[in-house]
Design a protein around this motif. Structure first.
Motif, PDB file in Angstrom:
ATOM      1  N   LEU A 151       0.838  -1.204   0.000  1.00 24.15           N
ATOM      2  CA  LEU A 151       0.000   0.000   0.000  1.00 24.15           C
ATOM      3  C   LEU A 151       0.873   1.254   0.000  1.00 24.15           C
ATOM      4  O   LEU A 151       0.581   2.236  -0.698  1.00 24.15           O
ATOM      5  CB  LEU A 151      -0.918  -0.018   1.241  1.00 24.15           C
ATOM      6  CG  LEU A 151      -1.926   1.115   1.369  1.00 24.15           C
ATOM      7  CD1 LEU A 151      -2.878   1.145   0.179  1.00 24.15           C
ATOM      8  CD2 LEU A 151      -2.714   0.987   2.674  1.00 24.15           C
ATOM      9  N   GLY A 152       1.964   1.214   0.763  1.00 25.97           N
ATOM     10  CA  GLY A 152       2.860   2.370   0.869  1.00 25.97           C
ATOM     11  C   GLY A 152       3.525   2.700  -0.459  1.00 25.97           C
ATOM     12  O   GLY A 152       3.595   3.872  -0.853  1.00 25.97           O
ATOM     13  N   THR A 153       4.015   1.682  -1.163  1.00 29.83           N
ATOM     14  CA  THR A 153       4.676   1.964  -2.440  1.00 29.83           C
ATOM     15  C   THR A 153       3.658   2.468  -3.459  1.00 29.83           C
ATOM     16  O   THR A 153       3.953   3.361  -4.256  1.00 29.83           O
ATOM     17  CB  THR A 153       5.414   0.724  -3.000  1.00 29.83           C
ATOM     18  OG1 THR A 153       4.552  -0.401  -2.935  1.00 29.83           O
ATOM     19  CG2 THR A 153       6.652   0.418  -2.199  1.00 29.83           C
ATOM     20  N   LYS A 154       2.435   1.917  -3.409  1.00 32.81           N
ATOM     21  CA  LYS A 154       1.381   2.440  -4.300  1.00 32.81           C
ATOM     22  C   LYS A 154       1.126   3.913  -3.999  1.00 32.81           C
ATOM     23  O   LYS A 154       0.990   4.738  -4.893  1.00 32.81           O
ATOM     24  CB  LYS A 154       0.088   1.650  -4.124  1.00 32.81           C
ATOM     25  CG  LYS A 154       0.043   0.391  -4.955  1.00 32.81           C
ATOM     26  CD  LYS A 154      -1.381  -0.173  -4.987  1.00 32.81           C
ATOM     27  CE  LYS A 154      -1.379  -1.568  -5.561  1.00 32.81           C
ATOM     28  NZ  LYS A 154      -1.946  -2.554  -4.620  1.00 32.81           N
ATOM     29  N   GLY A 155       1.046   4.221  -2.694  1.00 34.62           N
ATOM     30  CA  GLY A 155       0.826   5.611  -2.271  1.00 34.62           C
ATOM     31  C   GLY A 155       1.943   6.514  -2.764  1.00 34.62           C
ATOM     32  O   GLY A 155       1.706   7.618  -3.257  1.00 34.62           O
ATOM     33  N   CYS A 156       3.190   6.057  -2.633  1.00 31.45           N
ATOM     34  CA  CYS A 156       4.345   6.838  -3.099  1.00 31.45           C
ATOM     35  C   CYS A 156       4.236   7.122  -4.590  1.00 31.45           C
ATOM     36  O   CYS A 156       4.550   8.217  -5.057  1.00 31.45           O
ATOM     37  CB  CYS A 156       5.658   6.105  -2.811  1.00 31.45           C
ATOM     38  SG  CYS A 156       6.163   6.175  -1.088  1.00 31.45           S
ATOM     39  N   ARG A 157       3.786   6.115  -5.353  1.00 32.15           N
ATOM     40  CA  ARG A 157       3.671   6.314  -6.807  1.00 32.15           C
ATOM     41  C   ARG A 157       2.596   7.350  -7.137  1.00 32.15           C
ATOM     42  O   ARG A 157       2.727   8.107  -8.104  1.00 32.15           O
ATOM     43  CB  ARG A 157       3.393   4.981  -7.516  1.00 32.15           C
ATOM     44  CG  ARG A 157       4.631   4.089  -7.531  1.00 32.15           C
ATOM     45  CD  ARG A 157       4.450   2.812  -8.313  1.00 32.15           C
ATOM     46  NE  ARG A 157       5.541   1.894  -8.012  1.00 32.15           N
ATOM     47  CZ  ARG A 157       6.766   1.988  -8.544  1.00 32.15           C
ATOM     48  NH1 ARG A 157       7.033   2.953  -9.403  1.00 32.15           N
ATOM     49  NH2 ARG A 157       7.712   1.128  -8.213  1.00 32.15           N
ATOM     50  N   GLU A 158       1.550   7.369  -6.324  1.00 30.13           N
ATOM     51  CA  GLU A 158       0.504   8.374  -6.525  1.00 30.13           C
ATOM     52  C   GLU A 158       1.082   9.775  -6.246  1.00 30.13           C
ATOM     53  O   GLU A 158       0.847  10.726  -6.987  1.00 30.13           O
ATOM     54  CB  GLU A 158      -0.656   8.069  -5.568  1.00 30.13           C
ATOM     55  CG  GLU A 158      -2.003   8.494  -6.083  1.00 30.13           C
ATOM     56  CD  GLU A 158      -3.122   8.070  -5.127  1.00 30.13           C
ATOM     57  OE1 GLU A 158      -3.069   6.939  -4.581  1.00 30.13           O
ATOM     58  OE2 GLU A 158      -4.034   8.888  -4.911  1.00 30.13           O
ATOM     59  N   ILE A 159       1.835   9.863  -5.141  1.00 32.85           N
ATOM     60  CA  ILE A 159       2.482  11.129  -4.784  1.00 32.85           C
ATOM     61  C   ILE A 159       3.455  11.559  -5.885  1.00 32.85           C
ATOM     62  O   ILE A 159       3.523  12.732  -6.268  1.00 32.85           O
ATOM     63  CB  ILE A 159       3.254  10.973  -3.445  1.00 32.85           C
ATOM     64  CG1 ILE A 159       2.293  10.682  -2.291  1.00 32.85           C
ATOM     65  CG2 ILE A 159       4.132  12.182  -3.155  1.00 32.85           C
ATOM     66  CD1 ILE A 159       1.461  11.855  -1.863  1.00 32.85           C
TER      67      ILE A 159
END
Lengths: 260, 253
Positions: free
Chosen positions: B220-228
């Motif tokens: 979830l964190g890496t997905k979030g980073c990619r969104e950012i």
């Protein structure tokens, strides 16, 4: 390095220009850059204001906490002003403990606020000798493009004018209430460039300046604080004339703060 | 944190899986990024993320202060994370506390992994992060702002660094915790990702998680980073896109 060399060439140019009544950014000798005051910029503070004077940006946050009155003023609250010239705001500022420039800035701003009796400190007393409000005025310089003193003082006044006393949070009252501001001092800074004294100096003009004069006036027509800074000198007549200019600008800037 | 009087522990998750502010578990708080708001700095960025407001500035490459830190083979990165006194509920005393120093260190190391420091020997790249208003996730917001400021300063890097925190609230893994979730949740894990390599250059964690939860949180964190990351690229385009009609600024120094 390039900045130092450029500064020397620029200094000569700025003073030559001033002699003919002109300035590097096209302003007149007595003209200010655009001023904006944005209150409530920071929600975590009890009061705050972001001030821009041209490219100069200063943020002030006010925090009120319950503390103890000083033994020599048992019926008064405490007001503390602190300015940080953080390294983010200028290539010439370094991290670390406050340098003399930051201390002068804090004290000059504090002096105008205190001398004008901006806040009636006796109203910050909760119970004599035991409990009072301590009002912290923290000034954070973000972009130093000249005239930090006036930007910091405007931010401090703007933040105080829009502050809330958090009585409920500290369990000394039923409701939070607006901090009462009794007076509205405004500081105006000028620098000497040759035979001219210019208002609202930019960073380059401060560097070129041959003496700086800060004058604080209040809305009752009183002069409340002054500070001469930097190397240079002013004649008594020049000081009197500059104070007149400070009164004029003060009225205008006061309206900006009070109307924000 | 630090409030006077006891506070009840709020209910962090509804039966429908909605969070205290109505977000889904995988939803970021509102975020806005502005590149280049400061004039004196070589590069700068302002990030508003939920109730966080963070300003970052970059100076350099420039002379090293103090001199003994100078390295002959590469630039050094000096990052300073600092919180304004009024950025938190209870006034923070100005100056660097141990928490700020640790955060400064891990952020410095995160950037050392991506900046081409060998191109600027004997210099320093100074990064200043100022937290003006804090509401959980300030180091992530600071990393994002600093990344943008580095790009704005024209510092060559392998990639932008994107960052977000994941955590565990009400027994579930959730993205981008806000203050109440951070204070009363079961775990908090700030991450910073180099999107092009898929590697993490900052990882911290505090709380309780099982192995499976860690796997889910990293995902979830890496997905979030990619969104950012996409938002960061857009913020840079907003300032630098030459195809738009925006006139060029800062011609005169």
């Amino acid at each position: 390095m390039s900045e130092a060399v450029a500064a020397e060439i620029q200094t000569t140019h700025i003073i030559d220009l001033a002699r003919t009544g002109h300035r590097l950014d096209g302003r007149g000798i007595d003209e200010w850059r655009p001023v904006t005051v944005e209150p409530g910029f920071v929600k975590s503070a009890d009061g705050s204001a972001m001030v821009h004077i041209g490219d100069t940006a200063v943020l002030c946050g006010v925090k009120l906490e319950i503390g103890k009155p000083f033994p020599d003023t048992p019926n008064a609250g405490v007001l503390t002003t602190n300015a940080e010239l953080i390294a983010l705001s200028s290539p010439t500022f370094e991290p670390g403990p406050p340098q003399p420039e930051a201390i002068e800035l804090s004290r000059v701003v504090d002096r105008s606020i205190r001398a004008a009796e901006t806040i009636d400190l006796t109203k910050l007393c909760v119970s004599p000798s035991e409990k009072c409000w301590t009002c912290y005025v923290d000034i954070h310089c973000l972009d130093h493009s000249g005239n930090l003193i006036d930007a910091a003082q405007l931010a401090a006044l703007g933040a105080l004018t829009h502050s809330t006393v958090p009585a409920k949070r500290f369990e000394v009252g039923e409701h939070d209430y607006p901090l009462e501001v009794s007076h509205f001092p405004i500081e105006c800074t000028f620098v000497r460039l040759g035979d001219k004294i210019v208002a609202d100096p930019t960073f380059e003009e401060e560097t070129a300046g041959q003496g700086r004069l800060t004058v604080a006036t209040d809305e009752t027509g009183h002069l409340v604080a002054m500070q001469k800074g930097k190397v240079g000198a002013f004649s008594p007549d020049e000081i009197i004339e500059t104070v007149e200019r400070a009164f004029r600008h003060g009225d205008r800037l006061r309206n900006i703060v009070r109307g924000a | 944190m630090g409030n006077v009087g006891a506070k009840e522990i709020p209910r962090l998750l509804t039966a429908e899986g909605r969070r205290i502010d109505g977000r889904r578990l995988d939803e970021l708080r509102p975020i806005s990024m502005k590149v280049g708001p400061l004039t004196r700095a070589d590069g700068s960025a302002f990030v508003e993320w939920g109730d966080n407001k963070v300003m970052a500035a970059v100076y350099g490459p420039r002379e090293v202060h103090p001199r003994h830190l100078m390295q002959t083979q590469k630039a050094i990165i000096q990052c300073r994370y600092n919180m304004a006194a009024f950025s938190v509920d209870e006034r923070k005393r100005p100056g660097q506390d141990r928490r700020s120093q640790e955060i400064s260190k891990v952020i410095t190391e995160a950037f050392e992994s991506v900046v081409f420091t060998e191109e600027f020997p004997k210099t320093s790249i100074d990064i200043y992060i100022e937290v003006l208003q804090a509401n959980a996730g300030t180091r992530c917001a600071g990393l994002v702002a600093a990344s943008l400021a580095l790009a704005d300063a024209g510092i060559p890097m392998a990639d932008l660094v994107a960052s977000v925190a994941v955590g565990k609230v009400g027994g579930r893994i959730a993205l981008d915790l806000k203050k109440e979730e951070d204070n009363f949740g079961e775990a908090d894990m700030p991450l910073a990702l180099v999107p092009q390599s898929g590697r993490l250059v900052l990882t911290q964690m505090e709380g309780h998680m099982t192995r499976d939860e860690l796997r889910e949180a990293l995902d979830l964190g890496t997905k979030g980073c990619r969104e950012i990351y996409e938002r960061m690229r857009q913020a840079l385009r907003d300032k630098y896109d030459v195809t738009s009609a925006a006139p060029l600024q800062e011609a005169a120094a």
